[in-house]
Design an enzyme around this catalytic site. Structure first.
Site, PDB file in Angstrom:
ATOM      1  N   GLN A  70      53.350 -29.364  32.464  1.00 45.18           N
ATOM      2  CA  GLN A  70      52.075 -29.962  32.848  1.00 45.18           C
ATOM      3  C   GLN A  70      51.898 -31.306  32.147  1.00 45.18           C
ATOM      4  O   GLN A  70      52.008 -31.396  30.921  1.00 45.18           O
ATOM      5  CB  GLN A  70      50.881 -29.076  32.521  1.00 45.18           C
ATOM      6  CG  GLN A  70      49.599 -29.692  33.108  1.00 45.18           C
ATOM      7  CD  GLN A  70      48.343 -28.917  32.829  1.00 45.18           C
ATOM      8  OE1 GLN A  70      47.909 -28.829  31.687  1.00 45.18           O
ATOM      9  NE2 GLN A  70      47.725 -28.372  33.881  1.00 45.18           N
ATOM     10  N   CYS A 100      41.329 -30.342  32.750  1.00 46.67           N
ATOM     11  CA  CYS A 100      40.980 -30.117  31.345  1.00 46.67           C
ATOM     12  C   CYS A 100      39.738 -30.917  30.971  1.00 46.67           C
ATOM     13  O   CYS A 100      39.681 -32.125  31.217  1.00 46.67           O
ATOM     14  CB  CYS A 100      42.143 -30.509  30.447  1.00 46.67           C
ATOM     15  SG  CYS A 100      41.801 -30.213  28.689  1.00 46.67           S
ATOM     16  N   LYS A 139      46.687 -29.224  39.240  1.00 45.49           N
ATOM     17  CA  LYS A 139      45.735 -28.193  38.820  1.00 45.49           C
ATOM     18  C   LYS A 139      44.399 -28.873  38.576  1.00 45.49           C
ATOM     19  O   LYS A 139      44.308 -29.795  37.763  1.00 45.49           O
ATOM     20  CB  LYS A 139      46.205 -27.463  37.562  1.00 45.49           C
ATOM     21  CG  LYS A 139      45.312 -26.292  37.173  1.00 45.49           C
ATOM     22  CD  LYS A 139      45.947 -25.462  36.062  1.00 45.49           C
ATOM     23  CE  LYS A 139      45.117 -24.197  35.793  1.00 45.49           C
ATOM     24  NZ  LYS A 139      43.832 -24.487  35.141  1.00 45.49           N
ATOM     25  N   HIS A 171      41.099 -24.165  39.391  1.00 45.87           N
ATOM     26  CA  HIS A 171      40.238 -23.411  38.482  1.00 45.87           C
ATOM     27  C   HIS A 171      38.858 -23.397  39.127  1.00 45.87           C
ATOM     28  O   HIS A 171      38.216 -24.442  39.257  1.00 45.87           O
ATOM     29  CB  HIS A 171      40.193 -24.081  37.109  1.00 45.87           C
ATOM     30  CG  HIS A 171      39.419 -23.312  36.087  1.00 45.87           C
ATOM     31  ND1 HIS A 171      39.690 -23.391  34.747  1.00 45.87           N
ATOM     32  CD2 HIS A 171      38.379 -22.440  36.191  1.00 45.87           C
ATOM     33  CE1 HIS A 171      38.854 -22.614  34.070  1.00 45.87           C
ATOM     34  NE2 HIS A 171      38.049 -22.034  34.945  1.00 45.87           N
ATOM     35  N   GLY A 212      40.850 -18.854  36.867  1.00 45.86           N
ATOM     36  CA  GLY A 212      39.512 -18.820  36.313  1.00 45.86           C
ATOM     37  C   GLY A 212      38.896 -17.436  36.284  1.00 45.86           C
ATOM     38  O   GLY A 212      38.594 -16.874  37.334  1.00 45.86           O
ATOM     39  N   GLY A 213      38.718 -16.873  35.093  1.00 47.80           N
ATOM     40  CA  GLY A 213      37.998 -15.625  34.929  1.00 47.80           C
ATOM     41  C   GLY A 213      38.679 -14.389  35.465  1.00 47.80           C
ATOM     42  O   GLY A 213      38.044 -13.336  35.596  1.00 47.80           O
ATOM     43  N   GLY A 233      44.976 -17.023  32.359  1.00 47.44           N
ATOM     44  CA  GLY A 233      45.104 -17.746  31.104  1.00 47.44           C
ATOM     45  C   GLY A 233      44.847 -16.864  29.917  1.00 47.44           C
ATOM     46  O   GLY A 233      45.729 -16.171  29.424  1.00 47.44           O
ATOM     47  N   ARG A 234      43.598 -16.846  29.465  1.00 52.53           N
ATOM     48  CA  ARG A 234      43.270 -16.085  28.246  1.00 52.53           C
ATOM     49  C   ARG A 234      43.567 -14.598  28.384  1.00 52.53           C
ATOM     50  O   ARG A 234      43.987 -13.958  27.415  1.00 52.53           O
ATOM     51  CB  ARG A 234      41.796 -16.307  27.895  1.00 52.53           C
ATOM     52  CG  ARG A 234      41.522 -17.684  27.310  1.00 52.53           C
ATOM     53  CD  ARG A 234      40.036 -17.963  27.223  1.00 52.53           C
ATOM     54  NE  ARG A 234      39.443 -18.088  28.553  1.00 52.53           N
ATOM     55  CZ  ARG A 234      38.140 -17.991  28.800  1.00 52.53           C
ATOM     56  NH1 ARG A 234      37.305 -17.730  27.816  1.00 52.53           N
ATOM     57  NH2 ARG A 234      37.683 -18.126  30.035  1.00 52.53           N
TER      58      ARG A 234
END
Length: 336
Positions: A70, A100, A139, A171, A212-213, A233-234
């Site tokens: 990226q 970002c 992205k 996202h 996202g989420g 992601g997380r």
């Protein structure tokens, strides 16, 4: 093979690019859990590649494939030069960050603030495509600040697709650059998955992915009924064990259960090699802390990797000690 997956809109699962998290050690670890998940680097600024230590910024283990680089930047010529300089490293994809919201990204006039300049983003993509032998993707967010997402996302998508982008990852939140911190921007703006689904309906012949989420593979599979790719992601970072089910559940592969002893031994050998070259054990183990969320022994596993790994003289045996605390019968039952 990866280019063919994008062109054929084959369903893809990816681990999102995350600054300070998805470094080469994280990606090597994640690859032990899934053969097929697409892994992304942290965002690397084009100027850094042009003027900095390219081996440090771009080097990776061949085991990480498929892996995407990226890039951050907003000047077409510099982004093209960064793509050219990165080519010998052998990435499978080059991705442009248009999402970002961090302060340092805004100060460089790229990242999410580029949502306001779709034609410039299109020019960046065209310049990157002109020199890239691998897919170039974008992205983005669905908009920033007071933008109408229905207009902002459509304008951005049109510009980059017209410029030749091979995929658009969205996202599904706005980024509020004025008033929210980067951390708050990951949680507070409401998610709008439907707008991404509609984008896919509009561009039925283009790979569209969603981010996202998304908390688990059940949710990922639901999204894949509407779009081509799903990116965690997380959730993937903090509960990496879910990656062990990606090949079977997302890609339909007939694969054996993960051999946790082999994962332990591989990571011990990797850590030993990293330390022999001057690195620290904690560079590797910090990415493993969330591996066994909710499993008996996980609390002690986290303690060992978080504390013992940073003590003077600590070596790869710390990883073995942490794994010894896990009740793998409980992990098997949880997976079932």
């Amino acid at each position: 093979m990866y280019r063919t997956m994008l062109e054929n809109q084959t369903k893809i699962f990816a681990v999102a690019p995350m600054i300070d998290w998805t470094d080469r050690h994280c990606r090597f670890f994640h690859r032990q859990l899934s053969q097929r998940a697409v892994l992304y680097t942290e965002m690397v600024v084009a100027d850094g590649i042009i003027h900095g230590d390219r081996d440090r910024l771009l080097g990776f283990d061949q085991a990480e494939h498929p892996v995407a680089l990226q890039l951050g930047g907003s000047e077409p010529a510099k982004l093209a030069e960064a793509v050219r300089l990165a080519a010998p490293f052998g990435y499978d994809e080059i991705n442009l960050n248009v999402g970002c919201p961090s302060d340092r990204v805004q100060s460089g006039a790229f990242g999410a603030c580029l949502m306001r300049e779709p034609e410039l983003v299109g020019a960046c993509v065209a310049a990157m495509k002109a020199v890239s032998a691998v897919p170039v993707t974008v992205k983005c967010r669905i908009g920033v600040d007071e933008q109408d997402p229905e207009i902002a996302l459509r304008d951005l998508a049109r510009a980059v697709i017209d410029a030749g982008a091979d995929a658009v990852w969205v996202h599904a939140r706005k980024a509020w650059l004025d008033g929210l911190s980067p951390k708050e921007n990951r949680d507070i703006p409401p998610l709008d998955y439907d707008i991404v689904y509609r984008l896919k309906q509009e561009y039925c012949n283009v790979f569209i992915g969603i981010n996202g989420g998304i908390a688990d593979l059940n949710q990922a599979l639901e999204h894949l009924n509407h779009v081509d790719g799903v990116m965690l992601g997380r959730a993937a970072y903090h509960n990496a064990a879910l990656l062990a089910e990606v090949d079977r559940r997302i890609y339909g592969m007939d694969v054996p259960d993960v051999d946790w002893d082999a994962v332990r031994d591989t990571m011990m050998a990797y850590a030993a090699e990293h330390m022999a070259s001057g690195g620290r054990l904690g560079h590797v183990t910090r990415h493993m802390v969330g591996l066994f969320q909710g499993v008996r022994g996980a609390r002690r596993f986290r303690q060992i990797l978080s504390t013992d790994a940073v003590r003077p003289g600590a070596g790869p045996e710390v990883i073995a000690a942490a794994f010894a605390e896990i009740d793998f019968a409980d992990l098997t039952a949880a997976a079932a």
